[in-house]
Design a protein around this motif. Structure first.
Motif, mmCIF file in Angstrom:
data_model
loop_
_atom_site.group_PDB
_atom_site.id
_atom_site.type_symbol
_atom_site.label_atom_id
_atom_site.label_comp_id
_atom_site.label_asym_id
_atom_site.label_seq_id
_atom_site.Cartn_x
_atom_site.Cartn_y
_atom_site.Cartn_z
ATOM 1 N N MET A 171 0.820 -1.201 0.000
ATOM 2 C CA MET A 171 0.000 0.000 0.000
ATOM 3 C C MET A 171 0.865 1.266 0.000
ATOM 4 N N ALA A 172 2.095 1.171 0.446
ATOM 5 C CA ALA A 172 2.946 2.357 0.516
ATOM 6 C C ALA A 172 3.107 2.994 -0.864
ATOM 7 N N ASP A 173 3.212 2.177 -1.906
ATOM 8 C CA ASP A 173 3.384 2.701 -3.255
ATOM 9 C C ASP A 173 2.175 3.526 -3.689
ATOM 10 N N GLU A 174 0.985 3.106 -3.304
ATOM 11 C CA GLU A 174 -0.229 3.800 -3.709
ATOM 12 C C GLU A 174 -0.281 5.218 -3.150
ATOM 13 N N LYS A 175 0.329 5.459 -2.024
ATOM 14 C CA LYS A 175 0.344 6.789 -1.426
ATOM 15 C C LYS A 175 1.085 7.781 -2.328
ATOM 16 N N GLN A 176 2.032 7.274 -3.105
ATOM 17 C CA GLN A 176 2.833 8.130 -3.971
ATOM 18 C C GLN A 176 2.107 8.495 -5.270
ATOM 19 N N SER A 232 -0.824 9.929 -7.745
ATOM 20 C CA SER A 232 -1.882 10.932 -7.732
ATOM 21 C C SER A 232 -3.216 10.203 -7.886
ATOM 22 N N PHE A 233 -4.301 10.894 -7.582
ATOM 23 C CA PHE A 233 -5.624 10.290 -7.728
ATOM 24 C C PHE A 233 -5.845 9.848 -9.176
ATOM 25 N N LYS A 234 -5.458 10.690 -10.119
ATOM 26 C CA LYS A 234 -5.634 10.373 -11.542
ATOM 27 C C LYS A 234 -4.861 9.112 -11.923
ATOM 28 N N GLU A 235 -3.636 8.985 -11.432
ATOM 29 C CA GLU A 235 -2.827 7.792 -11.721
ATOM 30 C C GLU A 235 -3.454 6.552 -11.086
ATOM 31 N N LEU A 236 -3.974 6.732 -9.893
ATOM 32 C CA LEU A 236 -4.551 5.613 -9.157
ATOM 33 C C LEU A 236 -5.767 5.028 -9.868
ATOM 34 N N ILE A 237 -6.636 5.885 -10.406
ATOM 35 C CA ILE A 237 -7.870 5.387 -11.025
ATOM 36 C C ILE A 237 -7.676 4.990 -12.482
ATOM 37 N N ASN A 238 -6.539 5.340 -13.065
ATOM 38 C CA ASN A 238 -6.280 5.012 -14.464
ATOM 39 C C ASN A 238 -5.615 3.635 -14.535
ATOM 40 N N SER A 239 -6.392 2.618 -14.215
ATOM 41 C CA SER A 239 -5.890 1.261 -14.085
ATOM 42 C C SER A 239 -6.851 0.281 -14.744
ATOM 43 N N GLU A 240 -6.300 -0.737 -15.350
ATOM 44 C CA GLU A 240 -7.126 -1.806 -15.919
ATOM 45 C C GLU A 240 -7.874 -2.536 -14.800
ATOM 46 N N THR A 241 -7.206 -2.679 -13.659
ATOM 47 C CA THR A 241 -7.825 -3.297 -12.489
ATOM 48 C C THR A 241 -8.871 -2.343 -11.928
ATOM 49 N N PHE A 264 -15.686 7.090 -0.618
ATOM 50 C CA PHE A 264 -15.614 8.448 -0.081
ATOM 51 C C PHE A 264 -16.362 8.450 1.242
ATOM 52 N N PHE A 265 -15.641 8.724 2.327
ATOM 53 C CA PHE A 265 -16.217 8.610 3.668
ATOM 54 C C PHE A 265 -15.861 9.831 4.507
ATOM 55 N N ALA A 266 -16.488 9.923 5.661
ATOM 56 C CA ALA A 266 -16.139 10.933 6.656
ATOM 57 C C ALA A 266 -16.036 10.240 8.009
ATOM 58 N N VAL A 311 -9.722 1.817 -2.265
ATOM 59 C CA VAL A 311 -9.135 3.072 -1.815
ATOM 60 C C VAL A 311 -10.179 3.817 -0.997
ATOM 61 N N LYS A 312 -9.780 4.276 0.178
ATOM 62 C CA LYS A 312 -10.685 5.051 1.026
ATOM 63 C C LYS A 312 -10.206 6.498 1.023
ATOM 64 N N ILE A 313 -11.130 7.420 0.759
ATOM 65 C CA ILE A 313 -10.785 8.835 0.716
ATOM 66 C C ILE A 313 -11.655 9.596 1.709
ATOM 67 N N ASP A 314 -10.990 10.242 2.665
ATOM 68 C CA ASP A 314 -11.663 11.065 3.665
ATOM 69 C C ASP A 314 -12.070 12.374 2.992
ATOM 70 N N VAL A 315 -13.373 12.622 2.919
ATOM 71 C CA VAL A 315 -13.873 13.805 2.203
ATOM 72 C C VAL A 315 -13.411 15.113 2.847
ATOM 73 N N ASP A 316 -13.187 15.097 4.144
ATOM 74 C CA ASP A 316 -12.769 16.312 4.836
ATOM 75 C C ASP A 316 -11.308 16.667 4.558
ATOM 76 N N ARG A 317 -10.540 15.713 4.076
ATOM 77 C CA ARG A 317 -9.111 15.946 3.809
ATOM 78 C C ARG A 317 -8.790 16.038 2.317
ATOM 79 N N ASN A 318 -9.766 15.840 1.469
ATOM 80 C CA ASN A 318 -9.535 15.793 0.026
ATOM 81 C C ASN A 318 -10.596 16.599 -0.723
ATOM 82 N N GLN A 319 -10.724 17.857 -0.352
ATOM 83 C CA GLN A 319 -11.820 18.689 -0.859
ATOM 84 C C GLN A 319 -11.780 18.875 -2.378
#
Length: 105
Positions: free
Chosen positions: A1-6, A8-17, A23-25, A52-60
């Motif tokens: 998971m450490a690699d995924e932190k590096q 960008s959101f665009k890179e993360l979602i641009n996957s065949e998988t 999106f949570f709070a 992938v979990k994204i905290d809505v309060d930290r990723n406006q």
């Protein structure tokens, strides 16, 4: 998971998988109830998907761009495209069905 932190959101979602983004709070009760469902989904499907979990309060910026209005919101991306989107807690059967279409299809 450490690699995924590096990535960008665009890179993360641009996957065949398929990439399921939750999106949570932290203050959202239904989000807490949803978490075990998502963990079970990941356990069942393994490497055929990413979670992938994204905290809505930290990723406006992402929240605004995708017009997230309620939590939890689930979006499944594949190759950068939205393949499924729903607000509220989804059943594991619905999620498996949506990811199954992308993996098989």
């Amino acid at each position: 998971m450490a690699d995924e932190k590096q990535l960008s959101f665009k890179e993360l979602i641009n996957s065949e998988t398929p990439v399921l983004v939750d999106f949570f709070a932290t203050w959202c009760g239904p989000c807490h109830a949803y978490s075990p469902i998502l963990q079970q989904l990941k356990t069942d499907l393994g490497d055929s998907m990413r979670l992938v979990k994204i905290d809505v309060d930290r990723n406006q910026k992402i929240v605004d761009k995708l017009a997230i209005k309620s939590m939890p919101t689930t979006i499944i991306f594949q190759n950068g495209d939205i393949k499924f989107r729903a607000s509220g807690v989804q059943s594991i059967g619905v999620l498996k069905g949506e990811i199954g279409k992308l993996v098989e299809g």
